[in-house]
Design a protein around this motif. Sequence first.
Motif, PDB file in Angstrom:
ATOM      1  N   LEU A 119     -73.681  45.485   7.521  1.00 27.62           N
ATOM      2  CA  LEU A 119     -75.066  45.906   7.342  1.00 27.62           C
ATOM      3  C   LEU A 119     -75.317  47.075   8.289  1.00 27.62           C
ATOM      4  O   LEU A 119     -75.006  47.008   9.473  1.00 27.62           O
ATOM      5  N   ALA A 120     -75.844  48.175   7.751  1.00 29.95           N
ATOM      6  CA  ALA A 120     -76.202  49.340   8.571  1.00 29.95           C
ATOM      7  C   ALA A 120     -77.700  49.300   8.832  1.00 29.95           C
ATOM      8  O   ALA A 120     -78.506  49.218   7.896  1.00 29.95           O
ATOM      9  N   MET A 121     -78.078  49.340  10.114  1.00 27.01           N
ATOM     10  CA  MET A 121     -79.482  49.229  10.508  1.00 27.01           C
ATOM     11  C   MET A 121     -79.907  50.475  11.269  1.00 27.01           C
ATOM     12  O   MET A 121     -79.171  50.956  12.134  1.00 27.01           O
ATOM     13  N   GLY A 151     -81.074  60.014  10.072  1.00 26.18           N
ATOM     14  CA  GLY A 151     -81.906  59.047  10.782  1.00 26.18           C
ATOM     15  C   GLY A 151     -81.161  57.761  11.097  1.00 26.18           C
ATOM     16  O   GLY A 151     -81.518  57.035  12.022  1.00 26.18           O
ATOM     17  N   ASN A 152     -80.086  57.463  10.324  1.00 28.13           N
ATOM     18  CA  ASN A 152     -79.234  56.308  10.619  1.00 28.13           C
ATOM     19  C   ASN A 152     -78.359  56.544  11.844  1.00 28.13           C
ATOM     20  O   ASN A 152     -77.916  55.585  12.492  1.00 28.13           O
ATOM     21  N   SER A 153     -78.081  57.805  12.142  1.00 30.56           N
ATOM     22  CA  SER A 153     -77.180  58.121  13.250  1.00 30.56           C
ATOM     23  C   SER A 153     -77.620  57.435  14.539  1.00 30.56           C
ATOM     24  O   SER A 153     -78.787  57.495  14.917  1.00 30.56           O
ATOM     25  N   GLY A 154     -76.671  56.806  15.217  1.00 29.49           N
ATOM     26  CA  GLY A 154     -76.975  56.128  16.478  1.00 29.49           C
ATOM     27  C   GLY A 154     -77.403  54.688  16.315  1.00 29.49           C
ATOM     28  O   GLY A 154     -77.592  53.980  17.303  1.00 29.49           O
ATOM     29  N   GLY A 155     -77.568  54.216  15.080  1.00 33.79           N
ATOM     30  CA  GLY A 155     -78.003  52.849  14.828  1.00 33.79           C
ATOM     31  C   GLY A 155     -76.855  51.860  14.922  1.00 33.79           C
ATOM     32  O   GLY A 155     -75.883  52.071  15.657  1.00 33.79           O
ATOM     33  N   ALA A 156     -76.939  50.785  14.158  1.00 40.20           N
ATOM     34  CA  ALA A 156     -75.967  49.701  14.287  1.00 40.20           C
ATOM     35  C   ALA A 156     -75.283  49.412  12.959  1.00 40.20           C
ATOM     36  O   ALA A 156     -75.940  49.296  11.923  1.00 40.20           O
ATOM     37  N   LEU A 157     -73.959  49.295  12.992  1.00 47.73           N
ATOM     38  CA  LEU A 157     -73.190  48.744  11.893  1.00 47.73           C
ATOM     39  C   LEU A 157     -72.793  47.341  12.328  1.00 47.73           C
ATOM     40  O   LEU A 157     -72.124  47.159  13.352  1.00 47.73           O
TER      41      LEU A 157
END
Length: 358
Positions: free
Chosen positions: A158-160, A208-214
């Motif tokens: 899940l990509a958050m 905007g996903n960059s730096g988030g969590a996989l």
Amino acid sequence: MDASRFRSRAGSRVLLPLTGAVCAAALVSGCAGSGSSGASDTTTQAAAPAAANSLQEDYQKVIKDVLPSVVQIQASSDLGSGVVYDDHGHIVTNAHVVGDEKTFKVTAANSTDELTAKLVYTYPEQDLAVIKLEKVPDGLKAATFGDSSKVEVGQITLAMGSPLGLSSSVTQGIVSATGRTVSEGRAGGGTGATIANMVQTSAAINPGNSGGALVNLNGEVIGIPTLAATDPDLGDSAAPGIGFAIPASMVTTVADQVIKDGKVTDSGRAALGITGRTVVDDGYRASGVGVVSVTDGGGADEAGIEAGDVITRFGGTDVTTMQGLSEALAAEKPGDKVRVTYTRDGDEKSAEVTLGEM
């Protein structure tokens, strides 16, 4: 890989052939005159929604547990995501999210309040950065980072993050591959870094996903979404389902050093000890890496490589571009010995180089 193919956007879509699905359904239900009993039909039909409900509950539990640890980061002209690293307000993100900024506005998933954070350190060579909240709000929860060595192809992910500014968004996919070495372009604010051992995922990654969590289904962060592929044949539009995340092991290695020492003291990345540029032949084709300068006492210097030499082979890999040399170096470790082939005044030479550290 061509650096121009990778930017922070991608999509994800799966299409399944209908004919195979219909036949499979017919065989399971026994509707083709198989003589299956009604009790067997009922058991089979009941098992499918039960399994679906179980998987859905797993998704919802992971989202409930991890999403509060994923924040939105607003720089003066850029927006990205970050992951709460500890209880002291440290947040990990991408270097290309923070850019040249020193102060940021941070919004937690469970709040609309804007928090102020300051840059601790940025490490463009690995496209990672750490920022720190000036005031840690009550209830802020640190994420759990997983073991990169246990990530396997086929695992659900899940990509958050905050794609296109839509905070607390979640997309779903699988681990498509591991151990990818990818070069990031500088266009659109990229750092130009060459990053090894990346996790490839089919979960959609958008600006905007960059730096988030996989995240895996154990609720562990297995990577930081950083890049997504674009298709040059489609005018550099998104190539669906091809995204890349920096592995958790590299994230924790960098973050722990930054928090302890204020900088990266041990990169673990090999260096040849030169600055170089891609050179072309008479047909204007890339033909090697021209050595512009050599670091005193570095591996290349000790091996006798000089400014003006043109590197054409690194170990068992032919080298035609600076990007190709960077990708070959990304697979090595400091202290490794590598045979480097180069030309000087038209003559081919080679030397064994003991690699230093970036």
